[in-house]
Design a protein around this motif. Structure first.
Motif, PDB file in Angstrom:
ATOM      1  N   MET A 176       0.849  -1.209   0.000  1.00 23.09           N
ATOM      2  CA  MET A 176       0.000   0.000   0.000  1.00 23.09           C
ATOM      3  C   MET A 176       0.878   1.251   0.000  1.00 23.09           C
ATOM      4  SD  MET A 176      -2.873   1.192   2.805  1.00 23.09           S
ATOM      5  CE  MET A 176      -3.539  -0.454   3.006  1.00 23.09           C
TER       6      MET A 176
ATOM      7  N   PRO B 175       1.715   5.214   0.779  1.00 24.58           N
ATOM      8  CA  PRO B 175       1.358   6.028   1.942  1.00 24.58           C
ATOM      9  C   PRO B 175       0.058   6.807   1.710  1.00 24.58           C
ATOM     10  CG  PRO B 175       3.668   6.307   1.397  1.00 24.58           C
ATOM     11  CD  PRO B 175       3.054   5.516   0.281  1.00 24.58           C
ATOM     12  N   THR B 176      -0.661   7.021   2.790  1.00 30.17           N
ATOM     13  CA  THR B 176      -1.895   7.789   2.719  1.00 30.17           C
ATOM     14  C   THR B 176      -2.045   8.528   4.046  1.00 30.17           C
ATOM     15  OG1 THR B 176      -4.262   7.646   2.201  1.00 30.17           O
ATOM     16  CG2 THR B 176      -3.367   5.920   3.632  1.00 30.17           C
TER      17      THR B 176
ATOM     18  N   ILE C  82     -13.799   6.586   3.014  1.00 30.94           N
ATOM     19  CA  ILE C  82     -13.732   5.183   3.402  1.00 30.94           C
ATOM     20  C   ILE C  82     -14.759   4.953   4.495  1.00 30.94           C
ATOM     21  CG2 ILE C  82     -11.854   5.583   5.095  1.00 30.94           C
ATOM     22  CD1 ILE C  82     -10.800   2.761   4.234  1.00 30.94           C
ATOM     23  N   SER C  83     -15.467   3.819   4.400  1.00 31.72           N
ATOM     24  CA  SER C  83     -16.427   3.487   5.457  1.00 31.72           C
ATOM     25  C   SER C  83     -16.040   2.109   5.991  1.00 31.72           C
ATOM     26  CB  SER C  83     -17.851   3.546   4.894  1.00 31.72           C
ATOM     27  OG  SER C  83     -18.784   3.360   5.923  1.00 31.72           O
ATOM     28  N   GLY C  84     -16.699   1.040   5.543  1.00 31.99           N
ATOM     29  CA  GLY C  84     -16.267  -0.298   5.966  1.00 31.99           C
ATOM     30  C   GLY C  84     -14.890  -0.643   5.418  1.00 31.99           C
ATOM     31  N   GLY C  85     -14.586  -0.082   4.256  1.00 30.71           N
ATOM     32  CA  GLY C  85     -13.261  -0.245   3.660  1.00 30.71           C
ATOM     33  C   GLY C  85     -13.014  -1.600   3.030  1.00 30.71           C
ATOM     34  N   HIS C  86     -14.063  -2.428   2.925  1.00 30.70           N
ATOM     35  CA  HIS C  86     -13.818  -3.785   2.451  1.00 30.70           C
ATOM     36  C   HIS C  86     -13.706  -3.908   0.937  1.00 30.70           C
ATOM     37  CE1 HIS C  86     -13.581  -5.101   6.412  1.00 30.70           C
ATOM     38  NE2 HIS C  86     -13.728  -6.369   6.136  1.00 30.70           N
TER      39      HIS C  86
ATOM     40  N   LEU D  68      -9.830  -0.847   0.795  1.00 31.64           N
ATOM     41  CA  LEU D  68      -8.530  -1.278   1.350  1.00 31.64           C
ATOM     42  C   LEU D  68      -7.895  -2.414   0.538  1.00 31.64           C
ATOM     43  CD1 LEU D  68      -8.908  -0.927   5.218  1.00 31.64           C
ATOM     44  CD2 LEU D  68      -7.364   0.335   3.724  1.00 31.64           C
ATOM     45  N   PRO D  69      -8.657  -3.440   0.155  1.00 27.38           N
ATOM     46  CA  PRO D  69      -8.038  -4.443  -0.728  1.00 27.38           C
ATOM     47  C   PRO D  69      -7.494  -3.826  -2.015  1.00 27.38           C
ATOM     48  CG  PRO D  69     -10.041  -5.336   0.213  1.00 27.38           C
ATOM     49  CD  PRO D  69      -9.990  -3.867   0.603  1.00 27.38           C
TER      50      PRO D  69
ATOM     51  N   LYS E  77      -4.265  -2.120  -1.102  1.00 25.62           N
ATOM     52  CA  LYS E  77      -3.181  -3.056  -0.807  1.00 25.62           C
ATOM     53  C   LYS E  77      -2.535  -3.575  -2.088  1.00 25.62           C
ATOM     54  CE  LYS E  77      -5.248  -5.861   2.241  1.00 25.62           C
ATOM     55  NZ  LYS E  77      -5.313  -6.909   3.282  1.00 25.62           N
TER      56      LYS E  77
ATOM     57  N   ASP F 262     -12.584   9.133   6.721  1.00 24.15           N
ATOM     58  CA  ASP F 262     -13.329   8.038   7.346  1.00 24.15           C
ATOM     59  C   ASP F 262     -14.742   8.487   7.713  1.00 24.15           C
ATOM     60  OD1 ASP F 262     -14.208   5.834   8.722  1.00 24.15           O
ATOM     61  OD2 ASP F 262     -12.487   5.716  10.085  1.00 24.15           O
TER      62      ASP F 262
ATOM     63  N   LEU G 176     -18.016  -5.071   9.183  1.00 27.11           N
ATOM     64  CA  LEU G 176     -17.512  -3.748   8.794  1.00 27.11           C
ATOM     65  C   LEU G 176     -18.126  -3.196   7.510  1.00 27.11           C
ATOM     66  CD1 LEU G 176     -13.802  -4.234   9.861  1.00 27.11           C
ATOM     67  CD2 LEU G 176     -15.339  -2.476  10.720  1.00 27.11           C
TER      68      LEU G 176
END
Lengths: 272, 167
Positions: free
Chosen positions: A1, A3-4, A28-32, A35-36, A39, A50, A106
């Motif tokens: 990932m 940087p953020t 971003i909320s649940g990020g599911h 985030l993948p 990554k 968030d 999430l």
């Protein structure tokens, strides 16, 4: 990932302001999903805003006409809500079939709808239940919201705050899961509304995202039974085709899942 | 960089980490809690499952900064000293593992599952609920057996918090 930089607003106005000021930002909320993607470096927003701590995105309200769900509500919360189970049991049951138990802890309804993944479950529910997408700027009917793969009517920085669903007289959902990813290869949500309108929405199968099937809707409006679907097919030309299944295979699945949805009104079935 | 404060296994912890640090990296690399594993990195295998404010969550799919302020329980936080948690004891008794890599995630998922169902589980439900946890050794038979045995064990004495989580 890559940087953020993380930001945690505590109000809708602050979230919107942070997004505008930050530059190259993503909510971003649940990020599911996000985030993948981060990554694997398919996404690399410099700023993450968030939404999990924004109070305006919370709460479930049920009236005699509608179910209104805050965009930050998790799949787990929707699936376990007594009020939703009573008002639209198929919607609660469908939420309980998304991903797995840990993912449902999430993942959120707002994130799923805003992302409009062609294999997400919620877009089919929103479309079939004649839903309304409420944002921090306006109200968008479902028919005008979904615009192809991962594309929606949302403008830059616009935040989905609530989802509102018309209470149907009857509804059913059936999906056939990809054995590896577990996302639907075809998921069909059918709802009959007051006044007799029937809406049939398909996720997972279309090459342009979620879509309705007017021929099925017309047939079911005349005769709301699984038998009424006999002989109705969708064109393989509009289907996704990949290593998991050809367009012809998915077109056939749409018909089968529509029938299964009609055979399981009041619930949601996930077929392996 | 961000200062991340959260409660892990009942103790408050605070570390200065990069914003992009995943919760699982925070637990393993910054706190040395290596019981939580990374199996797939794509949110599918469940080796990284922990409890976030009492619910099973995949710690590879949430940033440590997102979890700031939350309460996290890892596999290290289950046992009471030398006394194993009933689910841990059941996995040992029924040999619910072979290589053991998936076991911490399996156990954290099982505890959450038993709490949500108030200990009332059958084989079909257990297999369905294990959807998000992958094991490459056992064929799942003894894992299912272990979860069912633990559910039986825990049912009479379910904690109030477990019952509330099931509602």
């Amino acid at each position: 990932m890559y940087p953020t930089t993380y930001h945690r607003p505590s109000s809708l106005a602050e979230a919107s302001r942070l997004f505008a000021e930050a530059g190259d930002a993503a909510y971003i909320s649940g990020g599911h999903t996000l985030l993948p993607a981060m990554k694997t470096r398919l996404a690399a927003p410099e700023n993450l805003i968030d939404l999990r701590h924004v109070p305006e995105l919370r709460g479930i309200e049920v009236t005699s006409e509608n179910v209104s769900i805050g965009a930050g509500t998790t799949h787990h919360a929707v699936s376990q809500s007594g009020a939703i189970r009573q008002a639209i049991p198929t919607l609660a049951a469908m939420a309980g079939t998304i991903g797995d138990a840990a993912v449902r802890t999430l993942g959120t309804i707002g994130g799923s709808v805003a992302n409009n993944d062609p294999a997400a479950d919620y877009p089919a529910a929103v479309l079939a239940l004649s839903g309304t997408i409420i944002t921090d700027r306006r109200t968008i009917p479902a028919d005008a919201f979904f615009r192809g793969l991962y594309e929606t009517a949302l403008e830059e920085g616009e935040i989905v705050t609530r989802l509102s669903f018309r209470l149907p007289e009857a509804a059913g959902y059936a999906k056939f899961r990809n054995p590896a990813s577990r996302y639907p290869m075809a998921g069909v949500f059918i709802a009959r509304h007051r006044g007799g309108e029937v809406r049939v929405a398909v996720t997972g199968a279309g090459n342009d995202g979620v879509f309705r099937v007017p021929e099925m809707e017309a047939a079911l409006a005349r005769d709301f039974s699984a038998g009424a679907l006999k002989g109705i097919t969708v064109s393989p030309a509009a289907m996704l085709s990949d290593i998991h299944g050809t367009a012809a295979y998915r077109a056939n699945l749409v018909g089968v899942m529509a029938r299964r949805a009609m055979e399981n009104l009041g619930s949601a079935v996930a077929i392996d | 960089m961000a200062r991340v404060k959260l409660t892990v296994n009942g103790s408050e912890v605070s570390r200065e980490v990069e914003d992009r640090t995943l919760l699982v990296q925070f637990l393993r690399d910054h706190l040395g809690l290596t019981g939580t594993h990374v199996g797939c990195d794509t949110s599918q295998c469940g080796a990284c499952v922990v409890h976030l404010d009492g619910h099973a969550a995949k710690s590879c799919t949430i940033l440590a900064v997102q979890a700031a302020g939350a309460s996290v329980t890892t596999i290290e936080g289950l046992a009471d000293g030398d006394r194993l948690h009933p689910v841990q004891a059941a996995f040992r008794e029924h040999h619910g593992l072979q290589c053991g890599f998936c076991t911490p995630g399996m156990i954290m998922t099982a505890v959450d599952m038993i709490n949500r169902h108030a200990g009332r589980l059958d084989e079909k439900t257990v297999r369905h609920e294990l959807e998000g946890n992958i094991c490459r050794c056992t064929g799942y038979q003894n894992i299912v057996k272990s979860v069912l045995a633990a559910a039986d064990e825990m049912r009479p004495g379910l904690s109030l918090s477990g019952l509330q989580a099931a509602e």
